[in-house]
Design a protein around this motif. Sequence first.
Motif, PDB file in Angstrom:
ATOM      1  N   PHE A 223       0.994  -1.245   0.050  1.00 12.94           N
ATOM      2  CA  PHE A 223       0.049  -0.096  -0.003  1.00 12.94           C
ATOM      3  C   PHE A 223       0.784   1.168  -0.042  1.00 12.94           C
ATOM      4  CE2 PHE A 223       0.565  -1.473   4.485  1.00 12.94           C
ATOM      5  CZ  PHE A 223       1.148  -0.491   4.916  1.00 12.94           C
ATOM      6  N   LEU A 224       0.309   2.161  -0.445  1.00 14.76           N
ATOM      7  CA  LEU A 224       0.783   3.665  -0.468  1.00 14.76           C
ATOM      8  C   LEU A 224      -0.239   4.685  -0.166  1.00 14.76           C
ATOM      9  CD1 LEU A 224       3.203   5.921  -0.943  1.00 14.76           C
ATOM     10  CD2 LEU A 224       2.410   5.847  -3.420  1.00 14.76           C
ATOM     11  N   ALA A 280       2.769  20.196   1.451  1.00 15.72           N
ATOM     12  CA  ALA A 280       3.196  19.097   2.432  1.00 15.72           C
ATOM     13  C   ALA A 280       2.449  17.825   2.279  1.00 15.72           C
ATOM     14  CB  ALA A 280       3.532  19.529   3.693  1.00 15.72           C
ATOM     15  N   TYR A 281       3.294  16.905   1.894  1.00 18.71           N
ATOM     16  CA  TYR A 281       2.722  15.393   1.886  1.00 18.71           C
ATOM     17  C   TYR A 281       3.405  14.682   2.622  1.00 18.71           C
ATOM     18  CZ  TYR A 281       0.041  15.756  -2.526  1.00 18.71           C
ATOM     19  OH  TYR A 281      -0.981  16.113  -3.333  1.00 18.71           O
ATOM     20  N   ARG A 282       2.765  13.768   3.417  1.00 15.34           N
ATOM     21  CA  ARG A 282       3.032  12.711   4.276  1.00 15.34           C
ATOM     22  C   ARG A 282       2.585  11.345   3.716  1.00 15.34           C
ATOM     23  NH1 ARG A 282       2.099  12.863  10.512  1.00 15.34           N
ATOM     24  NH2 ARG A 282       3.833  14.543  10.610  1.00 15.34           N
ATOM     25  N   LEU A 283       3.321  10.339   3.429  1.00  9.66           N
ATOM     26  CA  LEU A 283       3.060   9.120   2.801  1.00  9.66           C
ATOM     27  C   LEU A 283       3.656   7.958   3.449  1.00  9.66           C
ATOM     28  CD1 LEU A 283       3.506   9.886  -1.050  1.00  9.66           C
ATOM     29  CD2 LEU A 283       1.704  10.045   0.180  1.00  9.66           C
ATOM     30  N   VAL A 299       6.431   9.284  -4.584  1.00  7.52           N
ATOM     31  CA  VAL A 299       5.613  10.477  -4.572  1.00  7.52           C
ATOM     32  C   VAL A 299       4.850  10.808  -5.825  1.00  7.52           C
ATOM     33  CG1 VAL A 299       5.517  13.091  -4.235  1.00  7.52           C
ATOM     34  CG2 VAL A 299       6.841  11.530  -2.496  1.00  7.52           C
ATOM     35  N   ARG A 300       5.830  10.653  -6.772  1.00  6.21           N
ATOM     36  CA  ARG A 300       5.136  10.803  -8.289  1.00  6.21           C
ATOM     37  C   ARG A 300       4.058   9.941  -8.546  1.00  6.21           C
ATOM     38  NH1 ARG A 300       7.705  14.408 -11.297  1.00  6.21           N
ATOM     39  NH2 ARG A 300      10.060  15.033 -10.466  1.00  6.21           N
ATOM     40  N   LEU A 301       4.202   8.585  -8.297  1.00  4.30           N
ATOM     41  CA  LEU A 301       3.116   7.608  -8.153  1.00  4.30           C
ATOM     42  C   LEU A 301       1.883   7.869  -7.686  1.00  4.30           C
ATOM     43  CD1 LEU A 301       2.466   4.677  -9.239  1.00  4.30           C
ATOM     44  CD2 LEU A 301       3.255   3.953  -7.012  1.00  4.30           C
ATOM     45  N   ILE A 445      12.311  15.776  -0.941  1.00  3.49           N
ATOM     46  CA  ILE A 445      12.108  14.699   0.192  1.00  3.49           C
ATOM     47  C   ILE A 445      12.544  15.375   1.598  1.00  3.49           C
ATOM     48  CG2 ILE A 445      12.464  12.491   1.191  1.00  3.49           C
ATOM     49  CD1 ILE A 445      10.702  12.446  -1.238  1.00  3.49           C
ATOM     50  N   ASN A 446      11.779  15.813   2.564  1.00  5.30           N
ATOM     51  CA  ASN A 446      12.238  16.461   3.921  1.00  5.30           C
ATOM     52  C   ASN A 446      13.000  15.474   4.604  1.00  5.30           C
ATOM     53  OD1 ASN A 446      10.919  18.579   2.745  1.00  5.30           O
ATOM     54  ND2 ASN A 446       8.907  17.841   3.856  1.00  5.30           N
TER      55      ASN A 446
END
Length: 454
Positions: A223-224, A280-283, A299-301, A445-446
């Motif tokens: 999963f993502l 901002a994204y957290r995956l 992130v692109r996916l 990427i942080n």
Amino acid sequence: MFAVGHLGELTQVVPFDLVDEALASAGGLQHRVRRLPSRVVVYLLLAGALFTGTGWTGIWSRLNASLPVPLPVPAPSSITAAMRRVGPRPLKALFDLVKGPAAVTATQVTRFAGRLVVAIDGTQIALPDTPANLSVFPKAKAGPNGPAGYPMLRLVTLTACGTRTLMDAAFGTDLTGELTYARDLVTGAGTTRALRPGMLLLGDRNFSATRFVDTVASTGADFLIRAKTHSTALKLPILRRLPDGTFLSRIGEVPVRVIEATLTLTPADSTSKHTATQHAYRLVTSLLDPDEAPATALVRLYRERWEIETSYCELKSTLLGGRVLRGRHPAAVTQETWALLVAYQALRTAMSDAVLHRPDINPDRAAFTIALNTARDQIIRAAGIIHTQTDLVGQIGTAILNGLLPARRHRSRPRVKKRAINSKYRAVGRHTDHRTHRTAVHIEINTLPNPPDG
């Protein structure tokens, strides 16, 4: 009487023997030949999903229009009685026979690290406001803008990214939450399990829940999922920092990898009044190896998740045209919903077949509206019902290939509160430019400054 039972060229996708098998397995076959045989009723329901703005007698006339000996139009009460006789179970059985990724070649479906990429999400469909429907699908509680206009059905689907075909679906009253339907959907039963090893599930922030993550992990699929960041967000302790700036953590008993990233969207048009914006994204993902699944690639996916949003737009805005369903009692609603999903899957399968032997064409470029309008024309003409070796693509495929959409490009558009169709009032935020603009995307990427726990 069986001559009326067809779906034009889409009959090749949903052939007679498949419909008969669904009827036999669900106990929907008639015990004697009637003026409205069960097979004809099933095709009438499927055609109704393609002509949503037309009554049942009008749909009968379209199916009957080009037959050598046109048959008289049955009374509406006869059509209603025949649909009740067939019931919803054969339509569910038919969906089980046609569901799936349609085409599984590398050029059709989206794959990542050798896994089939699928997305899960839910939506709502409006139903007729009748006492019978309200007994099963009650309206939502009144909000600040007054009571709800219609009772709603909640639909959750699992969709293959790329082809946008339906892997599976579940629906019912919207009093049941999206996560409940999703858990039932991904686990299934036995060999009918929709989510399996070799798949990668994409989900939005609503699915970043401990119980759901545990359910997905139990299927063997990866999963993502985008994680929440506010006060109710999952606790993600840093167990070990990885060289690419991500870190390992745990959700319940499931080990995960956490990616913190900042997306910068810059207008590609130098004349645009838009300025660069950051998001901002957290995956969280079960793909723990940075070499197998680089953080930037994940992130692109994640944007592929919007494939399911597009499929809901096609289902509700293009197929249904924004209308409520026809069914005035719960069994009819269930029957019609399964018919709608079968018709959508048939169109999507025909679209996938059109570009099956063209690896240079991304399935995203196939226009759903062109496929739908051509399929309607073939129904009225009663054309292409039987497959011929001389026409492998068919009229639907030819129309799709002649009207391909432009290649997908990065775009951005501010989110605004929706307004009613033809409303004389402007949307909230009248001074904001609501147009869609082409953008360039930069991903960073942080790296978290604090050291890992322990």
